[in-house]
Design a protein around this motif. Structure first.
Motif, PDB file in Angstrom:
ATOM      1  N   GLN A 163       5.863  -2.886  11.394  1.00 38.89           N
ATOM      2  CA  GLN A 163       5.668  -3.546  12.686  1.00 38.89           C
ATOM      3  C   GLN A 163       5.251  -2.568  13.773  1.00 38.89           C
ATOM      4  OE1 GLN A 163       9.458  -5.558  13.155  1.00 38.89           O
ATOM      5  NE2 GLN A 163       8.650  -7.482  12.317  1.00 38.89           N
ATOM      6  N   ARG A 164       5.676  -1.306  13.632  1.00 39.31           N
ATOM      7  CA  ARG A 164       5.281  -0.281  14.598  1.00 39.31           C
ATOM      8  C   ARG A 164       3.906   0.296  14.304  1.00 39.31           C
ATOM      9  NH1 ARG A 164      10.789  -0.035  14.396  1.00 39.31           N
ATOM     10  NH2 ARG A 164      11.894   0.360  16.363  1.00 39.31           N
ATOM     11  N   GLY A 165       3.291  -0.174  13.235  1.00 35.15           N
ATOM     12  CA  GLY A 165       1.961   0.301  12.893  1.00 35.15           C
ATOM     13  C   GLY A 165       1.936   1.682  12.267  1.00 35.15           C
ATOM     14  N   SER A 166       3.025   2.106  11.641  1.00 35.98           N
ATOM     15  CA  SER A 166       3.065   3.422  10.999  1.00 35.98           C
ATOM     16  C   SER A 166       2.039   3.496   9.879  1.00 35.98           C
ATOM     17  CB  SER A 166       4.463   3.704  10.432  1.00 35.98           C
ATOM     18  OG  SER A 166       5.436   3.697  11.451  1.00 35.98           O
ATOM     19  N   GLY A 167       1.379   4.637   9.772  1.00 35.06           N
ATOM     20  CA  GLY A 167       0.384   4.827   8.727  1.00 35.06           C
ATOM     21  C   GLY A 167       1.025   5.007   7.365  1.00 35.06           C
ATOM     22  N   LEU A 168       0.222   4.785   6.310  1.00 32.91           N
ATOM     23  CA  LEU A 168       0.748   4.891   4.954  1.00 32.91           C
ATOM     24  C   LEU A 168       1.168   6.311   4.606  1.00 32.91           C
ATOM     25  CD1 LEU A 168      -1.694   2.519   3.023  1.00 32.91           C
ATOM     26  CD2 LEU A 168       0.691   2.090   3.654  1.00 32.91           C
ATOM     27  N   VAL A 194       8.185   9.521   4.696  1.00 28.58           N
ATOM     28  CA  VAL A 194       9.523   8.962   4.903  1.00 28.58           C
ATOM     29  C   VAL A 194      10.179   8.660   3.555  1.00 28.58           C
ATOM     30  CG1 VAL A 194      10.800   6.968   5.773  1.00 28.58           C
ATOM     31  CG2 VAL A 194       9.049   8.029   7.188  1.00 28.58           C
ATOM     32  N   SER A 195       9.402   8.126   2.602  1.00 29.77           N
ATOM     33  CA  SER A 195       9.962   7.801   1.283  1.00 29.77           C
ATOM     34  C   SER A 195      10.410   9.063   0.549  1.00 29.77           C
ATOM     35  CB  SER A 195       8.943   7.024   0.446  1.00 29.77           C
ATOM     36  OG  SER A 195       7.940   7.866  -0.096  1.00 29.77           O
ATOM     37  N   ILE A 196       9.699  10.173   0.743  1.00 29.01           N
ATOM     38  CA  ILE A 196      10.118  11.440   0.127  1.00 29.01           C
ATOM     39  C   ILE A 196      11.450  11.889   0.717  1.00 29.01           C
ATOM     40  CG2 ILE A 196       9.542  13.882  -0.155  1.00 29.01           C
ATOM     41  CD1 ILE A 196       6.581  13.046  -0.163  1.00 29.01           C
ATOM     42  N   GLY A 197      11.561  11.808   2.056  1.00 31.27           N
ATOM     43  CA  GLY A 197      12.820  12.170   2.696  1.00 31.27           C
ATOM     44  C   GLY A 197      13.958  11.265   2.268  1.00 31.27           C
ATOM     45  N   LEU A 198      13.681   9.962   2.153  1.00 29.76           N
ATOM     46  CA  LEU A 198      14.702   9.019   1.698  1.00 29.76           C
ATOM     47  C   LEU A 198      15.154   9.346   0.281  1.00 29.76           C
ATOM     48  CD1 LEU A 198      16.317   6.397   2.193  1.00 29.76           C
ATOM     49  CD2 LEU A 198      14.352   5.134   1.280  1.00 29.76           C
ATOM     50  N   ALA A 199      14.200   9.703  -0.576  1.00 25.86           N
ATOM     51  CA  ALA A 199      14.539  10.053  -1.958  1.00 25.86           C
ATOM     52  C   ALA A 199      15.490  11.246  -2.004  1.00 25.86           C
ATOM     53  CB  ALA A 199      13.270  10.359  -2.747  1.00 25.86           C
ATOM     54  N   GLY A 203       0.803  -1.222   0.000  1.00 27.09           N
ATOM     55  CA  GLY A 203       0.000   0.000   0.000  1.00 27.09           C
ATOM     56  C   GLY A 203       0.830   1.263   0.000  1.00 27.09           C
ATOM     57  N   LEU A 204       2.179   1.115  -0.060  1.00 31.55           N
ATOM     58  CA  LEU A 204       3.079   2.270   0.011  1.00 31.55           C
ATOM     59  C   LEU A 204       3.297   2.890  -1.363  1.00 31.55           C
ATOM     60  CD1 LEU A 204       5.189   4.094   1.462  1.00 31.55           C
ATOM     61  CD2 LEU A 204       6.878   2.290   0.984  1.00 31.55           C
ATOM     62  N   THR A 205       3.108   4.202  -1.451  1.00 33.03           N
ATOM     63  CA  THR A 205       3.496   4.963  -2.648  1.00 33.03           C
ATOM     64  C   THR A 205       4.926   5.428  -2.431  1.00 33.03           C
ATOM     65  OG1 THR A 205       1.216   5.707  -2.942  1.00 33.03           O
ATOM     66  CG2 THR A 205       2.923   6.900  -4.143  1.00 33.03           C
ATOM     67  N   ASN A 206       5.872   4.754  -3.072  1.00 40.10           N
ATOM     68  CA  ASN A 206       7.293   4.942  -2.783  1.00 40.10           C
ATOM     69  C   ASN A 206       7.909   6.008  -3.685  1.00 40.10           C
ATOM     70  OD1 ASN A 206       9.908   4.600  -1.847  1.00 40.10           O
ATOM     71  ND2 ASN A 206      10.310   2.883  -3.227  1.00 40.10           N
ATOM     72  N   PHE A 207       8.110   7.193  -3.140  1.00 41.89           N
ATOM     73  CA  PHE A 207       8.701   8.280  -3.923  1.00 41.89           C
ATOM     74  C   PHE A 207      10.213   8.118  -4.074  1.00 41.89           C
ATOM     75  CE2 PHE A 207       4.640  10.156  -3.099  1.00 41.89           C
ATOM     76  CZ  PHE A 207       4.425  11.045  -4.152  1.00 41.89           C
ATOM     77  N   ALA A 208      10.805   7.170  -3.370  1.00 46.52           N
ATOM     78  CA  ALA A 208      12.238   6.916  -3.513  1.00 46.52           C
ATOM     79  C   ALA A 208      12.529   5.920  -4.635  1.00 46.52           C
ATOM     80  CB  ALA A 208      12.810   6.400  -2.197  1.00 46.52           C
ATOM     81  N   HIS A 209      11.497   5.495  -5.357  1.00 49.19           N
ATOM     82  CA  HIS A 209      11.709   4.509  -6.419  1.00 49.19           C
ATOM     83  C   HIS A 209      12.572   5.088  -7.546  1.00 49.19           C
ATOM     84  CE1 HIS A 209      10.568   0.504  -7.806  1.00 49.19           C
ATOM     85  NE2 HIS A 209      10.534   0.991  -9.024  1.00 49.19           N
ATOM     86  N   GLY A 210      12.455   6.376  -7.784  1.00 49.83           N
ATOM     87  CA  GLY A 210      13.288   7.006  -8.812  1.00 49.83           C
ATOM     88  C   GLY A 210      14.764   6.899  -8.493  1.00 49.83           C
TER      89      GLY A 210
END
Length: 434
Positions: free
Chosen positions: A231-236, A242-247, A176-183
């Motif tokens: 596992q910590r139950g973080s929301g999507l 987080v994925s934007i920051g990782l990117a 269900g994750l929209t991963n902005f770090a995929h680029g």
């Protein structure tokens, strides 16, 4: 895990040959400016660059000039046809090709702009394209031949786009994750191959190791970041941020070691192949075949193997899949690994298609990846394939009527139009929306 991954890639980048890691794509520019002092140009953070080719072959020793923002500079194209002019500030520049320095028999394509206006858009580099005569699709040529060439090129582009889109769709479908770090996973594949080839490895081995490195990055991302967050139950929404920051973090770490210039992979300049009246570059044809074979193999794995069926079960209903005895975490880990492998391969093919490797190449293609996934249907692998092929063909065919700089805008426009009438996408299910 993430620290280990970062240390591995940092070590690889640091130990790469200096000429590969930091050198510009073209010969050093001979630049003059009334404001900066002598030698200051080497410290300029921004650059304008491009590659000059005629009929698929590089055109060296051609003079390119840039003026604007109180600056004036020039350079000559290198043996690979690449050129770079470093400029002091972001802004608008006039970039001109000195036609008197073109080799005999080589001319600008009819209708090509010279000089061209180049404007930076919150990036450290900008590109300028000067199409040259033979092998370039120009207005006024036979429309049937143009259309055939653009269709083949569009199919090739669409299939390499699908490599990244399918991986993104698999990740979205199972998590269900929209991963902005995929680029950045796309960029990583091309950058790793550049440095590995720079170490003297054969092209095929450098490509294979770069693809494996992409798969490793996907595995470690899930093990060190995404699984703990789940596992910590973080929301999507939180995970998407987080994925934007990782990117952003990965993009500028790559820039730190790789630099802002566009570099070329071995064999980036390929000859043209004539298929009847249609002309296509060898790299484009090879990209088409490789992408088609890999996507066909992936389709077989998803439809005919236990792992593929388990992946589709997790994407459809994770709770029910877990109750049926499927190890959901293991399936997600494999999906992240496969997504990294496909993204790295797509990055390598994208670097040959452009041609060139840059630190933000994944960012440039990310919107088209999302366009393909959304157009085909979120979470559907074959929808991502169909949507990506449509986007790729539309991008290339539109250049018959549109300026090349506007071709990506047209692809996003067709996505918007389709979604107005079918918001779930071409192959998406209505219940997936909302």
């Amino acid at each position: 895990m993430l620290a280990a991954l970062a240390a591995f890639f940092a070590a690889l980048l640091v130990t790469a040959p200096a000429s590969q890691a930091a050198g510009p794509a073209a010969s050093p520019a001979s630049q003059t400016s009334p404001a900066p002092g002598p030698g200051d140009q080497e410290n300029f953070r921004f650059s304008i660059n491009g590659v000059l080719r005629n009929a698929g072959q590089p055109v060296p020793d051609v003079t390119i000039r840039a003026t604007g923002e109180g600056f004036s500079g020039e350079t000559v194209t290198s043996a690979s046809g690449a050129w770079t002019i470093r400029v002091p500030v972001q802004g608008t520049y006039q970039v001109e090709l000195d036609e008197s320095t073109l080799p005999e028999g080589v001319v600008l394509a009819p209708g090509a702009q010279n000089p061209r206006t180049v404007t930076f858009a919150n990036t450290s580099n900008a590109g300028a394209v000067f199409p040259l005569g033979e092998g370039i699709v120009v207005r006024g040529a036979n429309l049937g031949e143009q259309l055939a060439e653009r269709l083949i090129a569009g199919l090739s582009f669409g299939l390499l786009l699908a490599l990244a889109s399918v991986g993104l769709s698999l990740i979205f479908g199972t998590t269900g994750l929209t991963n902005f770090a995929h680029g950045e996973m796309v960029t990583l594949g091309a950058v790793l191959m550049f440095f590995l080839a720079g170490m003297g490895l054969p092209v095929w081995l450098a490509a294979a190791l770069a693809i494996i490195g992409g798969g490793l990055s996907g595995y470690l991302q899930d093990a060190g970041l995404w699984r703990p967050l789940r596992q910590r139950g973080s929301g999507l929404i939180a995970m998407m941020i987080v994925s934007i920051g990782l990117a952003l973090a990965v993009r500028y770490v790559i820039q730190l070691f790789f630099g802002g210039a566009i570099q070329q992979l071995p064999g980036a300049q390929s000859p043209q192949i004539s298929l009847g009246a249609v002309s296509i570059s060898q790299n484009t044809l090879q990209s088409l075949v490789i992408s088609a074979v890999v996507i066909g193999l992936l389709g077989f794995l998803l439809l005919r193997t236990r792992l593929g069926k388990a992946t589709r079960a997790v994407a459809d209903n994770p709770a029910l899949a877990s109750a049926s005895g499927i190890d959901v975490d293991n399936v997600i880990r494999i999906v992240w690994t496969v997504g990294g492998l496909l993204a790295a391969l797509g990055g390598i093919l994208w670097a040959y298609y452009r041609p060139g490797v840059s630190f933000n190449m994944g960012q440039q293609i990310l919107l088209l990846i999302f366009a393909g996934v959304t157009l085909g249907g979120l979470g559907t692998v074959f929808g991502a394939l169909v949507g990506s092929v449509i986007v790729g063909i539309f991008v290339e065919v539109s250049t018959i009527w549109l300026e090349a700089d506007l071709k990506f805008v047209g692809a996003l426009l067709i996505m918007i139009v389709v979604l107005l009438f079918r918001p779930q996408g071409i192959l998406g299910r209505r219940e997936r929306v909302g």
